[in-house]
Design a protein around this motif. Structure first.
Motif, PDB file in Angstrom:
ATOM      1  N   SER A  66       0.799   3.756  -3.022  1.00  0.00           N
ATOM      2  CA  SER A  66       0.567   5.143  -2.650  1.00  0.00           C
ATOM      3  C   SER A  66       1.579   6.080  -3.074  1.00  0.00           C
TER       4      SER A  66
ATOM      5  N   VAL B 126      -6.056  10.186  -7.887  1.00  0.00           N
ATOM      6  CA  VAL B 126      -5.264   9.273  -7.364  1.00  0.00           C
ATOM      7  C   VAL B 126      -5.889   8.495  -6.332  1.00  0.00           C
ATOM      8  N   GLN B 127      -6.954   9.159  -5.271  1.00  0.00           N
ATOM      9  CA  GLN B 127      -7.745   8.368  -4.538  1.00  0.00           C
ATOM     10  C   GLN B 127      -8.724   7.262  -5.078  1.00  0.00           C
TER      11      GLN B 127
ATOM     12  N   THR C 295       0.507  -1.210   0.050  1.00  0.00           N
ATOM     13  CA  THR C 295      -0.050   0.090  -0.113  1.00  0.00           C
ATOM     14  C   THR C 295       0.803   1.238   0.057  1.00  0.00           C
TER      15      THR C 295
ATOM     16  N   LEU D 270      -6.399   4.314  -6.435  1.00  0.00           N
ATOM     17  CA  LEU D 270      -5.563   3.690  -5.127  1.00  0.00           C
ATOM     18  C   LEU D 270      -6.870   2.498  -4.692  1.00  0.00           C
TER      19      LEU D 270
ATOM     20  N   GLN E  68       1.297   9.277  -5.774  1.00  0.00           N
ATOM     21  CA  GLN E  68       1.404  10.377  -5.639  1.00  0.00           C
ATOM     22  C   GLN E  68       2.386  11.031  -6.697  1.00  0.00           C
TER      23      GLN E  68
END
Length: 278
Positions: free
Chosen positions: A216, A239-240, A212, A243, A220
């Motif tokens: 991430s 990005v969220q 993770t 993910l 980013q």
């Protein structure tokens, strides 16, 4: 179906790798389910409506159970669809899935009690006052005055409580989705299975945290590039979503494979296809 199998520590890594392989097998179909859940979460947060966030939190076991169901469909050569997100409702299992929230509620109450016991009422009042003062006066002396030792002890207790709480639901959700077992019996089975296979579970948790973090970080960096084209807020939103689209199906696939191997229909053995035999 009632026997709890003992697996080696390395099984935790196999579950995670198997979840990744299932996502690779149907990236668009499974990724879409995570994308929908992530989009709903982002919209609830952006709206600022507390009731929406609460409603989505209550729907968490249902949505995760739906992705677990979709993971099994992909594993068995069928297609995953967005309708699988509410498969628990269609199968009449919503009450049993909602019962999976009870250990989380109990854990939150226990964490609050532990904070009072470990940190102490007086120190909590001082902590609250210090945090309020730091908003207008970021004085390092205020940080030094905080009960750091007690807070670290409480955080350690929170981690332990969180892990133990997860024992109750780890394979309980797939057990409810794929069998007629009741919610409390499924949670008791899950807890016993996790206690018997703590090593494998901890291996999976550690590797999942590492994966993770790496994912991430990569996203980013992608977001930093996108910010020049679509703006900072829009890039954070993208990005969220990405993910969630990748992480949720992998987690659901890993949980499904763990259920199969620990208490499910058959022991799962390695294969060249995706680390597990269907």
């Amino acid at each position: 179906m009632n026997d709890i199998r003992k697996v080696p520590f390395g099984a935790g890594a196999e579950w995670l790798l198997g979840g990744i392989a299932l996502l690779r097998k149907a990236p668009l179909a499974l990724g879409l389910l995570g994308l929908i859940w992530g989009g709903l979460s982002a919209l609830a947060t952006a709206s600022g409506q507390l009731w929406l966030s609460l409603l989505l939190a209550l729907a968490g076991p249902l949505l995760f159970g739906g992705i677990v169901y979709a993971a099994r469909e992909v594993d068995q050569g069928r297609s995953a669809t967005p309708a699988h997100l509410i498969q628990g409702v269609r199968d009449g299992k919503l009450p049993r899935l909602l019962a999976m929230l009870l250990p989380q509620v109990a854990a939150l109450l226990l964490m609050g009690l532990l904070m009072v016991v470990i940190v102490g009422p007086d120190e909590l009042q001082h902590l609250n006052q210090a945090l309020l003062q730091m908003q207008t006066n970021p004085d390092p002396a205020l940080v030094e005055s905080l009960p750091a030792g007690r807070l670290m002890l409480w955080l350690l207790a929170v981690v332990v409580v969180g892990v133990v709480t997860g024992f109750f639901t780890f394979v309980a959700i797939p057990e409810v989705m794929f069998t007629d077992r009741g919610a409390f019996a499924a949670m008791a089975l899950s807890f016993r299975a996790c206690l018997r296979n703590v090593g494998a579970l901890l291996v999976m948790i550690v590797l999942l945290l590492i994966a993770t973090f790496a994912l991430s970080l990569a996203l980013q960096l992608l977001g930093a590039l996108l910010a020049f084209a679509i703006g900072a807020q829009a890039s954070m939103f993208v990005v969220q979503l990405l993910l969630m689209a990748m992480l949720l199906p992998v987690m659901a696939g890993a949980v499904y494979l763990a259920w199969r191997q620990l208490v499910g229909d058959a022991p799962v053995v390695a294969s060249s296809a995706h680390g597990f035999e269907a």
